[in-house]
Design a protein around this motif. Structure first.
Motif, short mmCIF file in Angstrom:
data_model
loop_
_atom_site.label_atom_id
_atom_site.label_comp_id
_atom_site.label_asym_id
_atom_site.label_seq_id
_atom_site.Cartn_x
_atom_site.Cartn_y
_atom_site.Cartn_z
N LYS A 146 -17.59 4.70 -9.83
CA LYS A 146 -16.16 5.44 -9.13
C LYS A 146 -14.88 4.88 -10.21
O LYS A 146 -15.22 4.29 -10.52
CB LYS A 146 -16.35 4.71 -8.01
CG LYS A 146 -15.51 5.38 -6.88
CD LYS A 146 -15.87 5.15 -5.58
CE LYS A 146 -14.53 4.91 -4.55
NZ LYS A 146 -14.51 4.75 -3.47
N ILE A 204 -4.29 8.43 -3.68
CA ILE A 204 -5.27 8.90 -4.58
C ILE A 204 -4.59 7.03 -5.58
O ILE A 204 -3.82 6.23 -5.89
CB ILE A 204 -4.79 9.22 -5.36
CG1 ILE A 204 -4.57 10.53 -4.33
CG2 ILE A 204 -5.62 9.92 -6.92
CD1 ILE A 204 -5.15 12.01 -5.09
N SER A 206 0.70 -1.55 -0.18
CA SER A 206 -0.11 0.19 -0.12
C SER A 206 0.39 1.31 -0.33
O SER A 206 1.67 1.15 0.95
CB SER A 206 -0.44 0.49 1.13
OG SER A 206 -1.23 1.37 1.94
N THR A 207 0.54 2.26 -1.05
CA THR A 207 1.46 3.47 -0.81
C THR A 207 1.35 4.44 0.31
O THR A 207 2.14 5.21 1.06
CB THR A 207 1.01 3.76 -2.46
OG1 THR A 207 -0.22 4.84 -1.94
CG2 THR A 207 2.12 3.39 -2.91
N ASN A 208 0.19 4.55 0.67
CA ASN A 208 -0.23 4.08 2.28
C ASN A 208 0.41 4.41 2.97
O ASN A 208 0.80 4.92 3.85
CB ASN A 208 -1.97 4.92 2.45
CG ASN A 208 -2.49 5.62 1.59
OD1 ASN A 208 -2.49 6.71 0.50
ND2 ASN A 208 -3.77 6.61 2.80
N ARG A 217 -5.57 0.48 1.09
CA ARG A 217 -7.33 -0.29 1.91
C ARG A 217 -7.66 1.45 1.28
O ARG A 217 -7.00 2.35 0.21
CB ARG A 217 -6.04 0.44 3.15
CG ARG A 217 -5.06 -0.51 3.08
CD ARG A 217 -5.44 0.04 5.31
NE ARG A 217 -3.47 0.66 4.78
CZ ARG A 217 -3.79 2.05 5.42
NH1 ARG A 217 -5.38 2.35 5.76
NH2 ARG A 217 -3.10 2.75 5.17
N GLY A 218 -8.58 0.55 1.60
CA GLY A 218 -10.10 1.95 0.66
C GLY A 218 -10.68 2.88 2.49
O GLY A 218 -9.96 2.81 3.80
N ARG A 219 -10.81 3.73 2.44
CA ARG A 219 -11.52 4.16 3.58
C ARG A 219 -12.71 3.09 4.75
O ARG A 219 -13.06 2.49 3.81
CB ARG A 219 -12.98 5.07 3.34
CG ARG A 219 -12.08 6.31 2.47
CD ARG A 219 -12.77 7.55 2.14
NE ARG A 219 -13.36 8.03 3.74
CZ ARG A 219 -14.94 8.55 3.38
NH1 ARG A 219 -15.91 8.59 2.99
NH2 ARG A 219 -14.54 9.71 4.90
N GLN A 276 0.08 -2.20 -6.84
CA GLN A 276 -0.27 -1.81 -5.35
C GLN A 276 -0.63 -3.06 -4.95
O GLN A 276 -2.36 -4.08 -5.41
CB GLN A 276 -0.72 -1.09 -5.10
CG GLN A 276 -1.57 -0.66 -3.94
CD GLN A 276 -1.73 0.08 -3.16
OE1 GLN A 276 -1.21 1.31 -2.69
NE2 GLN A 276 -3.49 0.86 -3.43
C1 BTN Z 1 -11.50 4.63 -1.00
O1 BTN Z 1 -12.07 4.97 -2.19
O2 BTN Z 1 -12.18 3.72 0.18
C2 BTN Z 1 -10.32 5.41 -1.03
C3 BTN Z 1 -9.34 4.17 -2.02
C4 BTN Z 1 -7.89 5.25 -1.95
C5 BTN Z 1 -7.16 4.04 -2.34
C6 BTN Z 1 -5.98 4.65 -2.70
S1 BTN Z 1 -4.17 3.41 -3.46
C7 BTN Z 1 -3.38 4.52 -2.97
C8 BTN Z 1 -3.46 4.72 -1.86
N1 BTN Z 1 -3.02 3.66 -1.16
C9 BTN Z 1 -3.36 2.85 -0.50
O3 BTN Z 1 -3.70 1.89 -0.15
N2 BTN Z 1 -5.05 3.77 -0.74
C10 BTN Z 1 -4.98 4.57 -1.11
#
Ligand code: BTN
Length: 244
Positions: free
Chosen positions: A110, A130, A11-13, A40-42, A36
């Motif tokens: 989306k 993103i 995950s880049t985050n 992870r999402g929200r 990736q």
């Molecule tokens: C969502 O819609 O719930 C948010 C999704 C965000 C995805 C991006 S991909 C790059 C960055 N790294 C992650 O693990 N998540 C965000």
């Protein structure tokens, strides 16, 4: 400025949060991977992506862009506006919309998810993640995603140079974050202009505190205004589960 590129990354985050622990971390910096594996999402969501998607995170320091962390809801919207505008520049005729606080839609599906996080040890840095579906076809995605998500190539029919799209998004992000730090009133007009929710009945899921109402708009602080049977409610957190 620095670029942290990895052939593959969970995950880049996560990588961005890890980099933020380094006291000498440089901001702004970009974490980028073409593959990736554990996005992870929200909330508890995961982010599906395959080769051809753009997945990256940008570390910005409020010292540099002068963003008080307290304005977090506005930051998500600002990133959403930046992605919408970058797409609109490229596809002026396309139907591009923003689902509060930060999902970008293309032709009612989306196309981009945004995850803004503040590292627990460094409250002065933001990790802006993103995920933009570009050349990855949703035809290979799990069935439930195929109905609700799209990619640029699915919507438009041709492939794109990922680096060009990345540069366009980063460039717009820099400009819109500058608007945010300058409290430029144009920003709120943009998120209202792109908002898909105005006039719609919106269902918000928010830690056992679900709420539904008719959207009256998004205020200058980024709060979602809903008309409910008990009056106007201002929502600052939560996920839109459904709108119609
Ligand atoms: C969502 O819609 O719930 C948010 C999704 C965000 C995805 C991006 S991909 C790059 C960055 N790294 C992650 O693990 N998540 C965000």
């Amino acid at each position: 400025q620095s670029i942290d590129f990895h052939e593959t990354l969970a995950s880049t985050n996560d990588r961005g949060l890890q980099l933020a622990n380094d006291p000498f971390v440089v901001t702004p910096s970009l974490v980028l991977t073409p593959a990736q594996t554990g996005g992870r999402g929200r909330g508890a969501n995961r982010w599906w992506s395959t080769a051809g998607a753009l997945t990256f995170s940008v570390l910005v320091s409020p010292d540099v862009v002068e963003l008080p962390v307290a304005r977090h809801p506005q930051i998500s919207l600002t990133v959403g506006v930046a992605v919408c505008e970058a797409l609109r520049q490229r596809f002026p005729q396309a139907d591009i919309g923003l689902k509060w606080p930060n999902d970008v839609f293309l032709h009612e599906k989306k196309v981009c998810g945004i995850l803004v996080e503040v590292p627990p040890q460094r409250r002065d840095i933001l990790v802006i993640g993103i995920g933009l579906n570009v050349n990855n076809s949703l035809k290979s995605a799990p069935a439930e995603l195929q109905a609700t998500a799209t990619s640029l190539s699915d919507a438009v029919g041709n492939k794109f140079e990922l680096s060009e799209i990345l540069i366009e998004v980063l460039h717009m992000l820099e400009q819109r974050l500058a608007w945010l730090s300058a409290s430029d009133p144009q920003l709120a007009r943009r998120w209202e202009e792109f908002s898909l929710l105005r006039g719609k009945t919106v269902y918000i899921e928010n830690h056992q505190n679900d709420i539904a109402g008719i959207c009256q708009g998004i205020d200058e602080e980024g709060g979602l205004l809903l008309r409910t049977p008990s009056g106007i409610e201002r929502v600052t957190h939560g996920i839109v589960k459904h709108f119609q």
